[in-house]
Design a protein around this motif. Structure first.
Motif, PDB file in Angstrom:
ATOM      1  N   GLN A 157     -19.275 127.042  71.833  1.00 39.69           N
ATOM      2  CA  GLN A 157     -18.493 128.023  71.089  1.00 39.69           C
ATOM      3  C   GLN A 157     -18.159 129.215  71.980  1.00 39.69           C
ATOM      4  O   GLN A 157     -17.028 129.732  71.950  1.00 39.69           O
ATOM      5  CB  GLN A 157     -19.264 128.486  69.846  1.00 39.69           C
ATOM      6  CG  GLN A 157     -19.375 127.413  68.786  1.00 39.69           C
ATOM      7  CD  GLN A 157     -20.336 127.795  67.671  1.00 39.69           C
ATOM      8  OE1 GLN A 157     -21.205 128.635  67.840  1.00 39.69           O
ATOM      9  NE2 GLN A 157     -20.177 127.146  66.528  1.00 39.69           N
ATOM     10  N   ALA A 158     -19.120 129.641  72.794  1.00 39.73           N
ATOM     11  CA  ALA A 158     -18.872 130.764  73.700  1.00 39.73           C
ATOM     12  C   ALA A 158     -17.787 130.397  74.721  1.00 39.73           C
ATOM     13  O   ALA A 158     -16.905 131.222  75.023  1.00 39.73           O
ATOM     14  CB  ALA A 158     -20.163 131.163  74.419  1.00 39.73           C
ATOM     15  N   ASP A 159     -17.850 129.161  75.229  1.00 39.43           N
ATOM     16  CA  ASP A 159     -16.837 128.729  76.197  1.00 39.43           C
ATOM     17  C   ASP A 159     -15.438 128.731  75.573  1.00 39.43           C
ATOM     18  O   ASP A 159     -14.459 129.123  76.224  1.00 39.43           O
ATOM     19  CB  ASP A 159     -17.171 127.328  76.730  1.00 39.43           C
ATOM     20  CG  ASP A 159     -18.392 127.332  77.646  1.00 39.43           C
ATOM     21  OD1 ASP A 159     -18.777 128.428  78.130  1.00 39.43           O
ATOM     22  OD2 ASP A 159     -18.975 126.249  77.855  1.00 39.43           O
ATOM     23  N   VAL A 160     -15.344 128.318  74.310  1.00 39.87           N
ATOM     24  CA  VAL A 160     -14.050 128.307  73.616  1.00 39.87           C
ATOM     25  C   VAL A 160     -13.527 129.733  73.463  1.00 39.87           C
ATOM     26  O   VAL A 160     -12.337 130.021  73.688  1.00 39.87           O
ATOM     27  CB  VAL A 160     -14.164 127.602  72.243  1.00 39.87           C
ATOM     28  CG1 VAL A 160     -12.934 127.833  71.393  1.00 39.87           C
ATOM     29  CG2 VAL A 160     -14.408 126.114  72.437  1.00 39.87           C
ATOM     30  N   VAL A 161     -14.421 130.650  73.083  1.00 41.59           N
ATOM     31  CA  VAL A 161     -14.007 132.044  72.906  1.00 41.59           C
ATOM     32  C   VAL A 161     -13.571 132.654  74.238  1.00 41.59           C
ATOM     33  O   VAL A 161     -12.560 133.368  74.312  1.00 41.59           O
ATOM     34  CB  VAL A 161     -15.150 132.869  72.253  1.00 41.59           C
ATOM     35  CG1 VAL A 161     -14.826 134.352  72.262  1.00 41.59           C
ATOM     36  CG2 VAL A 161     -15.409 132.391  70.831  1.00 41.59           C
ATOM     37  N   ILE A 165     -10.029 134.266  75.227  1.00 42.88           N
ATOM     38  CA  ILE A 165      -9.877 135.614  75.818  1.00 42.88           C
ATOM     39  C   ILE A 165      -9.077 135.524  77.111  1.00 42.88           C
ATOM     40  O   ILE A 165      -8.186 136.353  77.373  1.00 42.88           O
ATOM     41  CB  ILE A 165     -11.262 136.251  76.061  1.00 42.88           C
ATOM     42  CG1 ILE A 165     -11.920 136.593  74.723  1.00 42.88           C
ATOM     43  CG2 ILE A 165     -11.150 137.490  76.944  1.00 42.88           C
ATOM     44  CD1 ILE A 165     -13.367 137.028  74.834  1.00 42.88           C
ATOM     45  N   ASP A 166      -9.376 134.497  77.919  1.00 39.43           N
ATOM     46  CA  ASP A 166      -8.650 134.306  79.182  1.00 39.43           C
ATOM     47  C   ASP A 166      -7.163 134.088  78.920  1.00 39.43           C
ATOM     48  O   ASP A 166      -6.305 134.684  79.592  1.00 39.43           O
ATOM     49  CB  ASP A 166      -9.249 133.100  79.913  1.00 39.43           C
ATOM     50  CG  ASP A 166      -8.747 132.976  81.334  1.00 39.43           C
ATOM     51  OD1 ASP A 166      -8.443 134.018  81.949  1.00 39.43           O
ATOM     52  OD2 ASP A 166      -8.673 131.833  81.831  1.00 39.43           O
ATOM     53  N   ALA A 172      -1.113 138.786  78.089  1.00 38.35           N
ATOM     54  CA  ALA A 172      -0.855 140.235  78.142  1.00 38.35           C
ATOM     55  C   ALA A 172      -0.529 140.709  79.561  1.00 38.35           C
ATOM     56  O   ALA A 172      -0.235 141.879  79.765  1.00 38.35           O
ATOM     57  CB  ALA A 172      -2.058 141.005  77.602  1.00 38.35           C
ATOM     58  N   GLY A 173      -0.598 139.789  80.515  1.00 44.98           N
ATOM     59  CA  GLY A 173      -0.264 140.171  81.894  1.00 44.98           C
ATOM     60  C   GLY A 173      -1.433 140.818  82.638  1.00 44.98           C
ATOM     61  O   GLY A 173      -1.230 141.409  83.693  1.00 44.98           O
ATOM     62  N   ILE A 174      -2.624 140.724  82.111  1.00 45.82           N
ATOM     63  CA  ILE A 174      -3.796 141.298  82.792  1.00 45.82           C
ATOM     64  C   ILE A 174      -4.408 140.189  83.623  1.00 45.82           C
ATOM     65  O   ILE A 174      -4.805 139.145  83.129  1.00 45.82           O
ATOM     66  CB  ILE A 174      -4.820 141.839  81.772  1.00 45.82           C
ATOM     67  CG1 ILE A 174      -4.172 142.900  80.885  1.00 45.82           C
ATOM     68  CG2 ILE A 174      -6.050 142.374  82.462  1.00 45.82           C
ATOM     69  CD1 ILE A 174      -5.036 143.346  79.738  1.00 45.82           C
ATOM     70  N   ASN A 175      -4.497 140.454  84.944  1.00 41.78           N
ATOM     71  CA  ASN A 175      -5.084 139.461  85.832  1.00 41.78           C
ATOM     72  C   ASN A 175      -5.827 140.163  86.954  1.00 41.78           C
ATOM     73  O   ASN A 175      -5.931 141.382  86.973  1.00 41.78           O
ATOM     74  CB  ASN A 175      -4.011 138.508  86.364  1.00 41.78           C
ATOM     75  CG  ASN A 175      -2.854 139.242  87.000  1.00 41.78           C
ATOM     76  OD1 ASN A 175      -3.020 140.361  87.468  1.00 41.78           O
ATOM     77  ND2 ASN A 175      -1.689 138.619  87.004  1.00 41.78           N
ATOM     78  N   GLU A 181     -13.373 141.048  85.142  1.00 43.10           N
ATOM     79  CA  GLU A 181     -14.383 141.942  84.547  1.00 43.10           C
ATOM     80  C   GLU A 181     -14.395 141.812  83.023  1.00 43.10           C
ATOM     81  O   GLU A 181     -15.454 141.778  82.400  1.00 43.10           O
ATOM     82  CB  GLU A 181     -14.111 143.392  84.962  1.00 43.10           C
ATOM     83  CG  GLU A 181     -15.101 144.391  84.407  1.00 43.10           C
ATOM     84  CD  GLU A 181     -16.539 144.171  84.870  1.00 43.10           C
ATOM     85  OE1 GLU A 181     -17.442 144.720  84.214  1.00 43.10           O
ATOM     86  OE2 GLU A 181     -16.776 143.460  85.856  1.00 43.10           O
ATOM     87  N   ALA A 182     -13.218 141.701  82.409  1.00 40.85           N
ATOM     88  CA  ALA A 182     -13.144 141.552  80.956  1.00 40.85           C
ATOM     89  C   ALA A 182     -13.799 140.244  80.523  1.00 40.85           C
ATOM     90  O   ALA A 182     -14.548 140.203  79.529  1.00 40.85           O
ATOM     91  CB  ALA A 182     -11.696 141.599  80.491  1.00 40.85           C
ATOM     92  N   LYS A 183     -13.571 139.150  81.253  1.00 42.28           N
ATOM     93  CA  LYS A 183     -14.189 137.868  80.929  1.00 42.28           C
ATOM     94  C   LYS A 183     -15.700 137.925  81.114  1.00 42.28           C
ATOM     95  O   LYS A 183     -16.464 137.394  80.324  1.00 42.28           O
ATOM     96  CB  LYS A 183     -13.598 136.747  81.786  1.00 42.28           C
ATOM     97  CG  LYS A 183     -12.200 136.355  81.349  1.00 42.28           C
ATOM     98  CD  LYS A 183     -11.722 135.050  81.948  1.00 42.28           C
ATOM     99  CE  LYS A 183     -11.786 135.056  83.450  1.00 42.28           C
ATOM    100  NZ  LYS A 183     -11.145 133.878  84.053  1.00 42.28           N
TER     101      LYS A 183
END
Length: 193
Positions: A157-161, A165-166, A172-175, A181-183
Motif C-alpha cells: 500500500q505504501a508503494d502504491v501511495v 505521489i511520484d 506538477a512539474g516538480i522533479n 526529497e518529497a518522495k
C-alpha cells in the motif's frame, strides 16, 4: 449411548417406537409423559430411561440449533485475516470469562454426583476446552504468518501511495532534488504509520 434409528417414514412428532403388541409404531406424541416432551420416545416405550432422555435432549438441542442456523444472515468473509483475528479475540474473551468462573469456585473443583461418585465441575471442563480452542486458533494465526502478511500488505500500500505521489509530482512539474526529497519524506511518513 446408541439410539436405534427411527423406522423409515417415521413422523418425529410421534413416539415412533415399535408396538409391543400388534403391528406398527406408537402414535403418541413424541416424549409423551417424559421431561423431553416433543422429542424421543414416550414413557411407555422407554422414553424415561437415562439413555433415551439424553438422546432426546440432544435431538432437541440439534433441532433448535438447526432452526437458529437457518435464520442466520450469513455474509461471505471478504478478509479471512480479519475474521480469524476477530475469532481469536472472541475465544480469548470466552476463556477469560470462564477463568473468572473457575476462580470463583475456590477449592470446590469437584462435587459428589447423583451416583455418589466424585465429579469434576463442568466449569473446569469448559475452561479446559476454551484454553484448547484459544491455543488452536492462536496456533493457526501463527502458522499463517499473519503479522508478516499484514506487513507485506502495508508495504504494498505504501508503494502504491508513493507511486501516486511520484506521478502527481511529475504532473506538477516538480522533479530533481525537490521531488526526491518529497518522495523520501512521504515514504518515511507512510512507513512510520
Amino acid at each position: 449411548m446408541t439410539v436405534p434409528p427411527e423406522p423409515e417414514g417415521h413422523d418425529s412428532r410421534h413416539c415412533g417406537a415399535r408396538k409391543r403388541q400388534g403391528e406398527g409404531t406408537c402414535t403418541r406424541p413424541a416424549g409423551w409423559g417424559t421431561d423431553h416432551a416433543g422429542h424421543g420416545h414416550c414413557k411407555l416405550h422407554g422414553g424415561s430411561t437415562t439413555d433415551q432422555g439424553k438422546a432426546a435432549r440432544a435431538a432437541k438441542a440439534e433441532a433448535q440449533a438447526r432452526t437458529a442456523l437457518a435464520t442466520l444472515d450469513v455474509q461471505p468473509v471478504d478478509n479471512p485475516l480479519v475474521a480469524l483475528r476477530l475469532l481469536a479475540g472472541q475465544a480469548v474473551a470466552w476463556q477469560e470469562a470462564l477463568a473468572a468462573c473457575v476462580n470463583r469456585l475456590g477449592d470446590r473443583f469437584r462435587y459428589e454426583g447423583l451416583a455418589g461418585g466424585e465429579q469434576l465441575r463442568s466449569e473446569i471442563a469448559l475452561y479446559e476446552r476454551a484454553m484448547d480452542r484459544c491455543g488452536q486458533i492462536l496456533g493457526l494465526i501463527a502458522k499463517l504468518n499473519i503479522d508478516e502478511r499484514l506487513a507485506a500488505i502495508s508495504e504494498q500500500q505504501a508503494d502504491v501511495v508513493i507511486a501516486a505521489i511520484d506521478a502527481a509530482l511529475a504532473h506538477a512539474g516538480i522533479n530533481g532534488p525537490a521531488a526526491a526529497e518529497a518522495k523520501r519524506v512521504a515514504a518515511h511518513r507512510l512507513r512510520s504509520v
